[in-house]
Design an enzyme around this catalytic site. Sequence first.
Site, mmCIF file in Angstrom:
data_model
loop_
_atom_site.group_PDB
_atom_site.id
_atom_site.type_symbol
_atom_site.label_atom_id
_atom_site.label_comp_id
_atom_site.label_asym_id
_atom_site.label_seq_id
_atom_site.Cartn_x
_atom_site.Cartn_y
_atom_site.Cartn_z
ATOM 1 C CE LYS A 69 32.491 -55.694 -41.135
ATOM 2 N NZ LYS A 69 31.351 -56.577 -41.441
ATOM 3 C CG HIS B 57 26.155 -64.421 -42.245
ATOM 4 N ND1 HIS B 57 27.353 -64.678 -41.630
ATOM 5 C CD2 HIS B 57 26.089 -63.081 -42.418
ATOM 6 C CE1 HIS B 57 28.003 -63.530 -41.458
ATOM 7 N NE2 HIS B 57 27.258 -62.551 -41.912
ATOM 8 N NE ARG C 291 23.637 -57.672 -37.044
ATOM 9 C CZ ARG C 291 24.957 -57.683 -37.113
ATOM 10 N NH1 ARG C 291 25.646 -58.613 -36.489
ATOM 11 N NH2 ARG C 291 25.610 -56.751 -37.788
ATOM 12 C CB SER D 126 31.451 -62.304 -38.608
ATOM 13 O OG SER D 126 30.542 -62.881 -39.494
HETATM 14 O O1 PNS Z 1 29.076 -58.395 -44.192
HETATM 15 P P1 PNS Z 1 29.410 -56.941 -44.427
HETATM 16 O O2 PNS Z 1 30.860 -56.674 -44.116
HETATM 17 O O3 PNS Z 1 28.478 -56.005 -43.716
HETATM 18 O O4 PNS Z 1 29.195 -56.709 -46.001
HETATM 19 C C1 PNS Z 1 29.412 -55.437 -46.554
HETATM 20 C C2 PNS Z 1 29.600 -55.539 -48.086
HETATM 21 C C3 PNS Z 1 30.790 -56.427 -48.417
HETATM 22 C C4 PNS Z 1 28.337 -56.092 -48.716
HETATM 23 C C5 PNS Z 1 29.844 -54.070 -48.593
HETATM 24 O O5 PNS Z 1 31.017 -53.546 -48.012
HETATM 25 C C6 PNS Z 1 29.936 -53.994 -50.120
HETATM 26 O O6 PNS Z 1 28.915 -53.959 -50.786
HETATM 27 N N1 PNS Z 1 31.192 -53.974 -50.643
HETATM 28 C C7 PNS Z 1 31.436 -53.862 -52.069
HETATM 29 C C8 PNS Z 1 31.760 -52.399 -52.458
HETATM 30 C C9 PNS Z 1 30.475 -51.588 -52.591
HETATM 31 O O7 PNS Z 1 29.676 -51.807 -53.479
HETATM 32 N N2 PNS Z 1 30.254 -50.644 -51.638
HETATM 33 C C10 PNS Z 1 29.029 -49.857 -51.598
HETATM 34 C C11 PNS Z 1 29.149 -48.539 -52.276
HETATM 35 S S1 PNS Z 1 30.446 -47.516 -51.633
#
Ligand code: PNS
Length: 164
Positions: free
Chosen positions: A42, A18, A91, A129
């Site tokens: 998650k 990150h 990745r 993570s």
């Molecule tokens: O590190 P991650 O878990 O891959 O991050 C994912 C994250 C938190 C960026 C993603 O789940 C997110 O954008 N969550 C907020 C809700 C949202 O906007 N979802 C996308 C449209 S359904």
Amino acid sequence: MGTKAICPGSFDPVTHGHLDIIRRAARTFDHVVVAILSNPRKQPLFTLQERLEMLGEVTSDLPNVSVQSAEGLLVDFVRSQGAHAIVKGLRPIQDFEYEWQMGMVNRDLDPEIETYFLMSSKEYSYLSSSIVRELAGYGASLDEHVPPRVAERLRAKFASKQKL
Ligand code: PNS
């Protein structure tokens, strides 16, 4: 005003992978907001406050990076920051399908917001993570994968879990 990008994620916890993306984004954009959002897929190990603290500590040497948490849709947060750019790390293989889907959905939600993918650096291309949490659960060394303060917090988290 300058260019501003949002680096979103669940950061549970923040890894060297990150940080590499955040640093590289900070070289490209005038200001980078690292945003902790919830990923409904998650269940986090660290509280939001703990993740905010860890990210604040490990980005304290980057003057154009700030850290915030947000609720709701990522695109709403991006707009609320007056930004038009999302930066994510990619990745090899495993990220592509999910990130493509998210990128498309976010573009449907707001076509003015562009998603930029930075290819992960090769030394971090296998890091996640979830692997770090798993290693921590087995008491393995974490030094290669996360900053020292994060490794300490992981060790403390698993030590307190064992006492339960
Ligand atoms: O590190 P991650 O878990 O891959 O991050 C994912 C994250 C938190 C960026 C993603 O789940 C997110 O954008 N969550 C907020 C809700 C949202 O906007 N979802 C996308 C449209 S359904």
